[in-house]
Design a protein around this motif. Structure first.
Motif, PDB file in Angstrom:
ATOM      1  N   ALA A  87       0.832  -1.204   0.000  1.00  0.00           N
ATOM      2  CA  ALA A  87       0.000   0.000   0.000  1.00  0.00           C
ATOM      3  C   ALA A  87       0.869   1.258   0.000  1.00  0.00           C
ATOM      4  O   ALA A  87       0.568   2.241  -0.688  1.00  0.00           O
ATOM      5  N   GLU A  88       1.971   1.214   0.768  1.00  0.00           N
ATOM      6  CA  GLU A  88       2.886   2.362   0.812  1.00  0.00           C
ATOM      7  C   GLU A  88       3.517   2.604  -0.556  1.00  0.00           C
ATOM      8  O   GLU A  88       3.641   3.746  -1.012  1.00  0.00           O
ATOM      9  N   ALA A  89       3.943   1.515  -1.206  1.00  0.00           N
ATOM     10  CA  ALA A  89       4.593   1.643  -2.507  1.00  0.00           C
ATOM     11  C   ALA A  89       3.629   2.198  -3.559  1.00  0.00           C
ATOM     12  O   ALA A  89       3.991   3.060  -4.365  1.00  0.00           O
ATOM     13  N   LYS A  90       2.404   1.730  -3.521  1.00  0.00           N
ATOM     14  CA  LYS A  90       1.409   2.211  -4.485  1.00  0.00           C
ATOM     15  C   LYS A  90       1.086   3.677  -4.248  1.00  0.00           C
ATOM     16  O   LYS A  90       0.842   4.428  -5.203  1.00  0.00           O
ATOM     17  N   ALA A  91       1.102   4.078  -2.967  1.00  0.00           N
ATOM     18  CA  ALA A  91       0.838   5.480  -2.651  1.00  0.00           C
ATOM     19  C   ALA A  91       1.941   6.377  -3.194  1.00  0.00           C
ATOM     20  O   ALA A  91       1.711   7.570  -3.450  1.00  0.00           O
ATOM     21  N   ARG A  92       3.125   5.802  -3.379  1.00  0.00           N
ATOM     22  CA  ARG A  92       4.252   6.558  -3.944  1.00  0.00           C
ATOM     23  C   ARG A  92       4.277   6.472  -5.467  1.00  0.00           C
ATOM     24  O   ARG A  92       5.222   6.925  -6.104  1.00  0.00           O
TER      25      ARG A  92
END
Length: 354
Positions: free
Chosen positions: A93-98
């Protein structure tokens, strides 16, 4: 010998060879008295040196030394697998938010870094099964009960807690369960892959045989009973008081607490996939020496992957799900090669956690 000699007839080598045979026997001339070879010219028959031709060598290399029915089983989902799933979901989720997409190198690196950081937790040392993992092991037990063929007469199991628990549930009250280090997961330097034997006495009371693990004949070094008390004492030392001396055993090898203190500090003790594949290939010797015809092995995803894609020559084999069982007819040849033919699958799951 006669068979090999006949096969080798056209490949007989001599110190000096002449193709002409004075006696017209059809044999190479050096096999006759009065040969035209250097020694034969003096009237001395040359003693042939047999060199096996390709057909003889092929027969020797393909000589079957054993054929077994082998059930390969991965342990049920363990506690560290649950942590991995949770951490990877959060990292994704963090990577997709970036703005990173699944499959991107940076995306994969972010997830792997998060996974490794989570697995350095000392509380995950040699973890046991999660509730779901126990259910998966019980499902495998039910599958074996419904299996119409002969049941395994010996169960080999990795010394890690999650595999011991899986074997105890899948094969309750089995009279021949042998713990063998050759089946342990790849040595990664992480607490989750370190053998602690902390519940060893419990499994010994159940009849599990730890002789192979004690001897260390078949795989990476295993902790002996006498060393267990040392580890317990050393590992009670606060992390900020640990020293290199206090965290090595009497042979100077790192104990569990040292591995947990600095998971990447002992690279010489860490196996790569090539080393693991070579270790997995060692079951050829095990299969060729045991008398049992139907065998089960309870082990780990990484070990099973290297066995199937390496010695079993199944390059496209998918990774085992937790609690999954696959059955093979395994033929072992004299040169150590193995041929594996699938005969069934058990305990399948859609879960592909590490």
């Amino acid at each position: 010998q006669d068979d090999l000699a006949q096969t080798a007839h056209t490949s007989i080598a001599f110190g000096v060879f002449s193709s002409r045979c004075p006696c017209a026997s059809g044999r190479p001339s050096a096999m006759c008295a009065g040969t035209s070879s250097a020694d034969g010219a003096a009237g001395v028959a040359v003693r042939p040196r047999v060199v096996l031709d390709e057909r003889a060598l092929a027969r020797r290399e393909t000589q079957v030394v054993a054929q077994k029915t082998l059930f390969l089983m991965r342990h049920g989902k363990a506690l560290h697998n649950v942590v991995e799933q949770e951490v990877k979901a959060k990292a994704s989720a963090e990577a997709k938010a970036r703005g990173l997409a699944k499959g991107d190198a940076e995306y994969d690196a972010h997830l792997e870094a998060a996974r490794l950081e989570a697995l350095r937790d000392e509380d995950l040392a040699d973890p046991g099964l999660a509730d779901e993992g126990r259910d998966q092991a019980m499902a495998a037990h039910e599958e074996f009960k419904q299996w119409g063929g002969p049941e395994p007469t010996v169960v080999f199991v990795s010394p890690l807690l999650r595999t011991l628990q899986t074997a105890a549930i899948a094969f309750p009250e089995h009279p021949n369960v042998q713990v063998n280090d050759i089946l342990r997961e790849r040595v990664t330097g992480l607490p989750c892959d370190a053998v602690t034997h902390r519940e060893r006495a419990h499994f010994e009371r159940m009849g599990f045989d730890f002789m192979a693990a004690r001897s260390g004949r078949s795989g990476p070094r295993s902790t002996s009973i006498s060393e267990m008390s040392e580890i317990s004492t050393v590992c009670s030392t606060p992390r900020n008081q640990m020293t290199p001396t206090s965290c090595t055993d009497s042979k100077g090898l790192p104990t569990l607490c040292e591995i947990m203190k600095s998971p990447t500090s002992h690279q010489d003790n860490i196996e790569d996939k090539t080393s693991l594949r070579k270790r997995a290939a060692g079951i050829a010797q095990l299969l060729s020496t045991v008398e049992d015809e139907v065998i089960s092995m309870v082990t780990h995803k990484g070990w099973l992957r290297e066995l199937e894609r390496g010695p079993f020559a199944r390059a496209s084999a998918t990774e085992f799900s937790p609690g999954e069982v696959r059955a093979y007819t395994v033929t072992v040849f004299a040169d150590g090669r193995m041929d594996a033919m699938p005969v069934g699958s058990f305990g399948k799951s859609d879960d592909r956690s590490p």
